[in-house]
Scaffold this motif. Structure first.
Motif, short mmCIF file in Angstrom:
data_model
loop_
_atom_site.label_atom_id
_atom_site.label_comp_id
_atom_site.label_asym_id
_atom_site.label_seq_id
_atom_site.Cartn_x
_atom_site.Cartn_y
_atom_site.Cartn_z
N ASP A 253 0.72 -1.17 0.08
CA ASP A 253 -0.17 0.04 0.01
C ASP A 253 0.76 1.21 0.12
OD1 ASP A 253 0.87 -0.51 2.54
OD2 ASP A 253 -1.20 -0.75 3.52
N ARG A 257 0.06 4.15 -6.82
CA ARG A 257 -1.20 3.79 -7.08
C ARG A 257 -2.15 3.25 -5.92
NH1 ARG A 257 0.26 0.59 -12.46
NH2 ARG A 257 -1.82 -0.21 -12.06
N ASP A 258 -1.79 2.96 -4.85
CA ASP A 258 -2.82 2.50 -3.78
C ASP A 258 -3.82 3.38 -3.57
OD1 ASP A 258 -2.64 0.15 -1.90
OD2 ASP A 258 -3.32 1.71 -0.74
N PRO A 259 -5.15 2.98 -3.42
CA PRO A 259 -6.14 3.78 -3.12
C PRO A 259 -6.32 4.25 -1.70
CG PRO A 259 -6.73 1.52 -3.29
CD PRO A 259 -5.52 1.47 -3.65
N TYR A 297 -3.67 -2.43 -1.73
CA TYR A 297 -4.91 -2.60 -1.82
C TYR A 297 -5.35 -2.35 -3.57
CZ TYR A 297 -5.11 -2.86 3.13
OH TYR A 297 -4.87 -3.41 4.03
N ASN A 298 -4.33 -1.98 -4.19
CA ASN A 298 -4.37 -1.86 -5.50
C ASN A 298 -4.18 -3.45 -6.04
OD1 ASN A 298 -3.32 -2.12 -8.42
ND2 ASN A 298 -3.72 0.06 -8.31
#
Ligand SMILES: [Zn+2]
Length: 349
Positions: A253, A257-259, A297-298
């Motif tokens: 994470d 690009r992790d949300p 989480y991506n």
């Protein structure tokens, strides 16, 4: 010797709630990238389905009443458990299998049956505290493994490196007053991210003073900052501490690009850390290193980074991906000052 990939089908049966970011898809993405690269057929990789951790060992890190409550909730089919954590009928078993996977992985490394291991598990563990499920975590897998090494093997010093984007509050608390475990966390500053802890002035207490190190990164910090942290903090401190075993809480994470987070790492930044952690283990701990999955989480990043970690551990060539990102000057400058403070405050540096 082989690298163990510790995985159990029940890890994908545990679901917090529909659409939750800590989803079974995270592991499915990791496993399909690993399979697509042919690593499940590679003789260097040993797929290992773990057994449940003995309760007596889990009780060293978590209250019995707390675990009984989790078991009862799972047996009744699940439901909301704490503010940010729900369970289903598989959660209790999955949590015990994840912790058991860590124990089996370190046992096999200690016995010379494997060289190192990646515990590709759910639920994750590093936020779980003594009597509290927290941050999608129930049993602190890495802490159970560290305790197991100290109690059941001829191991005096364990170094835990946690590079998940969130501070490993549960792991830190488990060993805060102990010098037998050196905890080094690299994470996004707690003023800007859950769980709101892990500041540089948290350095341990009593006998453990100096054996907790928190590199709380400015939002946007990425490959450059983490490279500096390894050169100036992690590599000097491993030499000074001279651990018998290195455990790593890996979390993807921290990728840009992790949300859920605001860090700026790329897949090559993670690959750089994995390679240097393996080298640290070879130089100081006879190569003994076991990695535990925490967050990330991506889904695409989960696949790429899990594949890269397993490739590094198994000693096969690491696939490079095209995901460039440059950190901001303000993040780099903040990291320089942060590292100066940590070096000044740490008795080990
Ligand atoms: Zn995380």
């Amino acid at each position: 010797m082989v690298t163990d990939l510790v995985y159990h089908d029940i890890f994908v049966e545990h679901v917090i709630s529909p659409g939750h970011p800590e989803s079974p898809e995270r592991l499915r993405s990791a496993m399909s990238s690993i399979a697509a690269a042919g690593l499940l057929d590679d003789q260097k990789v040993n797929l290992l389905a773990p057994k449940k951790a003995p309760l007596s060992e889990v009780y060293l890190l978590h209250g019995k009443a707390y675990l009984e409550g989790l078991r009862a909730k799972s047996e009744r089919g699940g439901g909301i458990y704490t503010m940010d954590t729900s369970v289903n009928s598989y959660t209790y078993d999955a949590a015990l299998l994840a912790a058991g996977g860590g124990i089996e992985a370190v046992d096999r490394v200690m016995q010379g049956d494997s060289e190192n291991a990646f515990v590709l598990c759910r639920p994750p563990g590093h936020h779980a505290e003594y009597e509290k499920a927290f941050g999608f975590c129930f049993i602190n897998n890495v802490a159970v493994a560290a305790k197991h090494l100290l109690e059941k093997h001829d191991v005096e010093r364990v170094m835990i490196v946690d590079y998940d984007a969130h501070h490993g509050n549960g792991t830190q608390r488990s060993f805060y007053s102990s010098k037998d475990v050196l905890y080094v966390g690299l994470h996004q500053d707690g003023r800007t991210l859950f769980p709101g802890s892990g500041f540089p002035n948290e350095i341990g207490e009593g006998e453990g003073e100096g054996y907790t190190v928190n590199l709380a990164m400015y939002p946007g910090a990425g490959d450059t900052s983490y490279d500096q942290a390894f050169s100036q903090v992690l590599e000097p401190i491993v030499e000074s501490y001279n651990p018998d075993f290195i455990l790593v809480s890996v979390g993807y994470d921290g990728h840009f690009r992790d949300p859920l987070t605001s860090l700026g790492l790329t897949t090559s930044g993670f690959a750089m850390m994995n390679s240097r952690l393996k080298q640290m283990a070879i130089s100081y701990a006879d190569g003994r290193v076991v990695c535990f999955l925490e967050g990330g989480y991506n889904l695409e990043v989960m696949g790429m980074c899990s594949l890269n970690l397993l490739q590094e551990l198994a000693g096969v060539s690491v696939t490079s991906f095209d995901d460039e990102n440059k950190e901001s000057d303000i993040a780099s400058q903040y990291t320089e000052k942060l590292i100066e403070k940590i070096i000044t405050d740490s008795p080990l540096l």
